[in-house]
Every structure is written in C-alpha cells, then in structure tokens.
Design an enzyme around this catalytic site. Structure first.
Site, PDB file in Angstrom:
ATOM      1  N   ARG A  29       3.993 -10.673   6.203  1.00 41.99           N
ATOM      2  CA  ARG A  29       5.533 -10.285   6.471  1.00 41.99           C
ATOM      3  C   ARG A  29       5.875  -9.710   7.750  1.00 41.99           C
ATOM      4  NH1 ARG A  29       6.170  -9.326   0.190  1.00 41.99           N
ATOM      5  NH2 ARG A  29       4.538 -10.768  -0.148  1.00 41.99           N
ATOM      6  N   PRO A  32       0.755  -1.262   0.103  1.00 36.80           N
ATOM      7  CA  PRO A  32      -0.092   0.083  -0.091  1.00 36.80           C
ATOM      8  C   PRO A  32       0.811   1.388   0.002  1.00 36.80           C
ATOM      9  CG  PRO A  32      -0.101  -1.138   1.997  1.00 36.80           C
ATOM     10  CD  PRO A  32       0.740  -1.785   1.346  1.00 36.80           C
ATOM     11  N   GLU A  33       0.498   2.136  -0.972  1.00 36.83           N
ATOM     12  CA  GLU A  33       1.024   3.451  -0.807  1.00 36.83           C
ATOM     13  C   GLU A  33      -0.255   4.514  -0.568  1.00 36.83           C
ATOM     14  OE1 GLU A  33       3.497   4.717  -4.232  1.00 36.83           O
ATOM     15  OE2 GLU A  33       4.004   2.519  -4.419  1.00 36.83           O
ATOM     16  N   HIS A  71      -1.755 -15.551   9.570  1.00 36.64           N
ATOM     17  CA  HIS A  71      -1.325 -14.466   9.525  1.00 36.64           C
ATOM     18  C   HIS A  71      -2.340 -13.103   9.949  1.00 36.64           C
ATOM     19  CE1 HIS A  71       2.095 -16.041   8.258  1.00 36.64           C
ATOM     20  NE2 HIS A  71       1.559 -16.350   6.878  1.00 36.64           N
TER      21      HIS A  71
END
Length: 283
Positions: free
Chosen positions: A115, A2-3, A96
DNA sequence: ACACGCTCCTGAACGC
DNA sequence: TGCGTTCAGGAGCGTG
C-alpha cells in the site's frame, strides 16, 4: 498492520540480522513510498556498517557507522522480509519489494509494502530530535515518562473520545487501533468516554492496562521471532486471542454476562475506524 | 490549541 | 467467472 509491539519485534529481528553487518548492496525500485525517498538513497547506504537497530514509537531507527540514521515506518502493511544467507542465492524481489538491502554475509532484507503508506528517511543522528516525523511524538508507553499524572494532564480539557485521544501519537506514541481497544477493555473504560473525564482512578487504571497489553504482545512476538527471521517475514498481530478486537457479537474475553441479552462485544465507528468494546464492563 | 474529515494505495472479502 | 463495492490500516495535512 504494525503497532508498537510488532515494530519492536521487527526491530529485534532486524538487529539479529543486520547489527555489525555492512550493507553490501541496496536496490531501490521506485522513487517514493508515501513520501519521496531521499536523494542518492541507495548510494548513501551502500558500504555502511549497521551499528544498531532501535525503535521510537512505530519508527525503526537503523544507526549507521557514518552518523546517519535510516528511519523506517512500516505504515499499515509494510514488512521487512528477511532471507538468510543459506536461502538467499538467486533471490529475486517480490511484487512490492520497494527497497532491498543485502548484507555482507549474504542476508537479504526486503522492505515490502503493497500500500506504500510506509516511509523512509535518512538523517544525521544530531538532527533526529528535530525530525519532522519524530519531533512531536509523545512519550513511550512503556517508559518512565508515561504515568497517570502525565496522562491526566494531557487529557485535561480534551473533548474528544478517549479512543481518539489514545490514537493521537503526541499524547502517547505507539498505540494503534487494535491495542487501544484492548487497553480500554483492560482498564474498564468506555471508548466513548470523553478524554477529559479520564483522570484520577481511571487514569491510574489506564496506564498499567496499556503497559500490560503492549508487554504481553511483545512477549508473544518474541516467541515468534525465530519464525519471523527464518521464514518469509509474515508478521501479523501476535495476540490473536484478543479480548474484544474483531469480536463483535461474541462474548468478550472472560465475560460472564449473557450474550443473548447484552449482545456481546459491540462494534462502533469512531473517527472512521472500528472500535470494539464490552458495554457491560467498560464505563 | 483543538477537532475533524480527507487522503494516500492495494488486496481481500464480499454481493450480485 | 467476473465484475463492482466496501473495508482495513497509520498518520500527515488542510480546514473549521
């Protein structure tokens, strides 16, 4: 991945799901993400009403009715997976799903981050401007404080490529690897150009190019918001018709030059990250 | 003040 | 099929 535009769209989806709702239950499945989660994290959130969901740079800010703000950064792979009440019966956390929020209407929001480059913190509203993650951030690229005079001043004297300078969140907050390539293409500026030489006309082109790239991506995200809320939270980049990003060897968007002779879009590595650009159009 | 490289972590996409 | 290698991404942090 995501930006700013993706985070903005996530915020809008979260606002639709959580604003006005009480967090009936919060489950924390591990002690840390990139950093340790705050002490008594789940307990401090439980029973709180969500007043609003906002954004600063790539940070999600969830304001609560007791003056606390839940700060969330999605890192590189973080997602907020929304399950609406009519499908939430028997919800089981996925692999996760590190933090799971359940609202009083039955909605479930799972923070999933394979991650674990994401971050969360819980801070008092009054301490927000001094928060170590927010204090140094540059202006919002879509805000009034971001203009060519500001940008020229910030780039003056910097002997690093403009690509790296735009990834510096203290210069302008919210751009990431993809939209920097796209914005530099839009402005006709080579990513290799020294930051200090981006002034005057080039800075005048770069500011609107950044704004246009981000605005278009937010608009595209808005159109996929319904899907985002209703399905599985899958949220890649919206604008998959990138002009140059991930298009090495292909013609850049609208390129009239001959790929046989120009080689098309070039991929180079700067600061260890891929940069894509069209040498014929970017100087 | 600035520049640069390293690091966190995992899954996907490769090559053999 | 299965193993190993490489790569992607954001940004804090340490070092020069």
């Amino acid at each position: 991945m995501p930006e700013l535009p993706e985070v903005e769209t996530v915020c809008r989806g979260l606002s639709a799901t959580l604003s006005g709702r009480v967090l009936a239950r919060v489950d924390q499945h591990r002690p840390d993400l990139r950093f340790p989660l705050p002490d008594n994290f789940a307990r401090r959130l439980t029973g709180r009403r969500v007043e609003s969901v906002g954004r600063r740079a790539k940070y999600i800010l969830i304001r609560l009715d007791d003056g606390q703000v839940l700060l969330i950064h999605l890192g590189m792979a973080g997602r907020m997976v929304v399950t609406p009440p009519d499908r939430a019966a028997g919800f089981a956390p996925a692999t996760h799903d590190h933090v799971v929020f359940r609202a009083d209407d039955g909605s479930v929001v799972a923070f999933n981050d394979a991650r674990r480059f994401g971050m969360m913190d819980l801070v008092a509203e009054a301490d927000l401007p001094r928060h170590r993650l927010l204090a140094g951030l540059g202006p919002e690229p879509l805000g009034n404080e971001f203009h060519d005079a500001y940008l020229s001043a910030r780039l003056a004297g910097r002997r690093t490529p403009i690509k790296a300078a735009l990834l510096d969140q203290t210069v302008v907050a919210g751009l990431g690897n993809i939209y920097v390539s796209e914005a530099l293409f839009g402005a006709g500026i080579s990513p290799r150009r020294l930051a200090a030489s981006v002034a005057g006309r080039r800075a005048e082109r770069l500011v609107p190019a950044i704004r246009e790239v981000l605005s278009a991506a937010i608009a595209a995200g808005g159109s996929s918001l319904r899907d985002y809320v209703q399905t599985d939270g899958e949220l890649g980049y919206f604008q998959h018709a990138w002009a140059v990003y991930d298009r090495a060897g292909e013609p850049c968007r609208d390129c009239r030059c001959d790929v046989e002779t120009t080689g098309g879009v070039h991929r180079i590595v700067q600061s260890g990250r891929s940069t894509f650009y069209c040498p014929a159009k970017q100087r």
